[in-house]
Design an enzyme around this catalytic site. Structure first.
Site, mmCIF file in Angstrom:
data_model
loop_
_atom_site.group_PDB
_atom_site.id
_atom_site.type_symbol
_atom_site.label_atom_id
_atom_site.label_comp_id
_atom_site.label_asym_id
_atom_site.label_seq_id
_atom_site.Cartn_x
_atom_site.Cartn_y
_atom_site.Cartn_z
ATOM 1 N N ALA A 104 0.790 -1.192 -0.010
ATOM 2 C CA ALA A 104 -0.172 -0.073 0.009
ATOM 3 C C ALA A 104 0.849 1.169 0.160
ATOM 4 O O ALA A 104 1.953 1.148 0.511
ATOM 5 C CB ALA A 104 -0.915 -0.068 1.245
ATOM 6 N N CYS A 116 5.152 3.782 -17.296
ATOM 7 C CA CYS A 116 4.371 2.539 -17.915
ATOM 8 C C CYS A 116 2.964 2.370 -17.527
ATOM 9 O O CYS A 116 2.104 2.398 -18.242
ATOM 10 C CB CYS A 116 4.874 1.223 -17.878
ATOM 11 S SG CYS A 116 6.802 1.090 -18.522
#
Length: 450
Positions: free
Chosen positions: A264, A272
């Site tokens: 997280a 990308c």
């Protein structure tokens, strides 16, 4: 046997590939149309930061395994094959801009018109499904006058992590070859066999369209894992003694799920994921396919910045007149790339709220300066960045930041407080100061032996 290979586009994909191939006794011709970039590389200076790249580049030049050019005809004349590593940025609507792919195909085809040898073209750039067959193949054949069998064409996606690109080139999980015909596939396979030797990874030989989808689908799936755990992190923040790190650890122990990409934080960024996920979403729309899951993955990613802002505001008791130190500007550690950096997006939101921001990064300060200009104060050390600030935000998990402790914050900051947006700190160490972290619930008053 293919001995001489051209690499077209010497950026984050092409330059590491060129240096890696040169280190394995291929003769490599690197082509780029940016003459300033070519000059830097010719002088042994990598224009991008990538772990180990500078040393590999200097070795390739020293042993005359890498030469440079801006002339397509020279590359095609000398080489037996080439890898296209040019960019496919986003159009305003999120779709992939194939301008560089088309221009490169034209230049290769025009050069091939004057050659008689067989030449293998390998596309390494990320492209929408159908591009190899419907665009590149068409351009090559129309402009060169050649038919398949007189030249070769494959799509060979890269699965590189920036900051670990060389590691991933030398030790890939798999090789995917999308070959237009059998001869093309066999020739590309021989290149990989020579490169990897006895450590050859698993190979999937398939159609170009399947290979193109595999690349996009892989990135979308990884981004989905990140957005999923970030959604869970927001649940954890509301529950006493909940910790998304522990939740992710428990999930990752299930071999069906795996622990990778369950960290997280501020969300996914870089060169990308953002462009590829939007491009795949737009591609689906052209087919009439509604990808609601992909839309949600993007939405959750954007919500993470707002969540971090809420945590920061709570620690500061309001933004007005406050000074915030942000540690880390690159979109991830190990690179100087700030494209779609979540840290940069967070900083821009802080500035909008009237916060004075100081920043530090071991590699990405100059790149960030081109985006943020004079809106922030750039610091050459962690201590300088912390000076008289009201909140420190850990935004990129560089190794340099991992040893930060409460005493350092108390010594330099006006009001010691820390927001850990990448979950690298043990909350117990910071009980003496204001502390918050992505995915960490409020501490309860009773002792918890776990």
């Amino acid at each position: 046997m293919i001995e001489k290979i051209g690499i077209i586009g010497l950026g984050y994909v092409g330059l590491p590939l060129a240096c890696a191939l040169a280190s394995r006794d291929f003769e490599v011709i690197g082509l780029d149309t940016d003459l300033e970039r070519l000059k830097m590389i010719e002088n042994g200076v990598a224009p991008i930061y990538e772990e180990g790249l500078g040393e590999l580049l200097q070795s390739a030049l020293k042993h005359h395994k890498l030469t440079l050019t801006s002339d397509y005809s020279e590359l095609v004349r000398i080489c037996d094959a080439c890898f296209m590593c040019v960019g496919t940025p986003s159009n305003p609507d999120g779709s992939a801009n194939l301008k560089h792919i088309e221009e490169t195909a034209v230049m290769i085809a025009d050069s091939l018109r004057h050659e008689t040898k067989y030449f293998l073209i390998v596309i390494r750039s990320t492209i929408p499904p159908g591009t190899t067959l419907n665009i590149v193949k068409k351009i090559i054949e129309e402009r060169s006058g050649r038919k398949m069998g007189e030249y070769g064409l494959c799509f060979n996606p890269e699965f590189l992590r920036e900051g670990k690109a060389l590691q991933d080139i030398f030790n890939p999980d798999r090789i995917v070859i999308g070959a237009v015909d059998e001869k093309s596939g066999k020739m590309l396979l021989e290149i990989h066999r020579k490169f990897h030797g006895e450590f050859m990874p698993p190979v999937l030989l398939t159609t170009p369209t399947n290979a193109e989808i595999i690349k996009y689908a892989s990135n979308v799936f990884l981004a989905t894992k990140i957005s999923f755990i970030n959604m869970i992190s927001q649940i954890c923040q509301h529950l006493p003694d909940a910790d998304v790190k522990v939740v992710a650890e428990g999930m990752g122990m299930d071999k069906r799920i795996g622990k990778e990409f369950l960290n997280a934080g501020l969300g996914w960024g870089g060169s990308c994921f953002p462009k590829d996920i939007k491009a795949f979403l737009r591609f689906g729309e052209t087919l009439g396919v509604k990808m609601k899951l992909v839309e949600a993955v993007i939405e959750v990613n954007e919500l993470q910045i707002e969540d971090a802002l809420r945590l920061a505001e709570n620690l500061l008791d309001g933004f007005n007149g406050k000074i915030v130190s942000v540690l880390g500007l690159a979109f991830k550690p190990g690179t100087d790339d700030i494209r779609e950096s979540r840290s940069i997006k967070l900083i821009e939101k802080l500035i909008e709220r009237g916060v004075k921001v100081r920043v530090h990064d071991p590699k990405a300060l100059e790149n960030a300066r081109r985006i943020l200009g004079n809106k922030v104060e750039y610091c050459s050390s962690i201590e300088e960045c912390l000076q008289e600030s009201d909140l420190c935000i850990l935004a990129t998990e560089w190794t340099e930041y991992k040893e930060l402790d409460p005493s350092t914050l108390q010594k330099f900051m006006r009001s010691p407080a820390l927001l850990d947006c990448r979950r690298i700190y043990d909350p117990e160490r910071f009980r003496g100061i204001k502390f918050a972290a992505i995915g960490l619930g409020p501490r309860s008053s009773h002792d918890n032996k776990f």
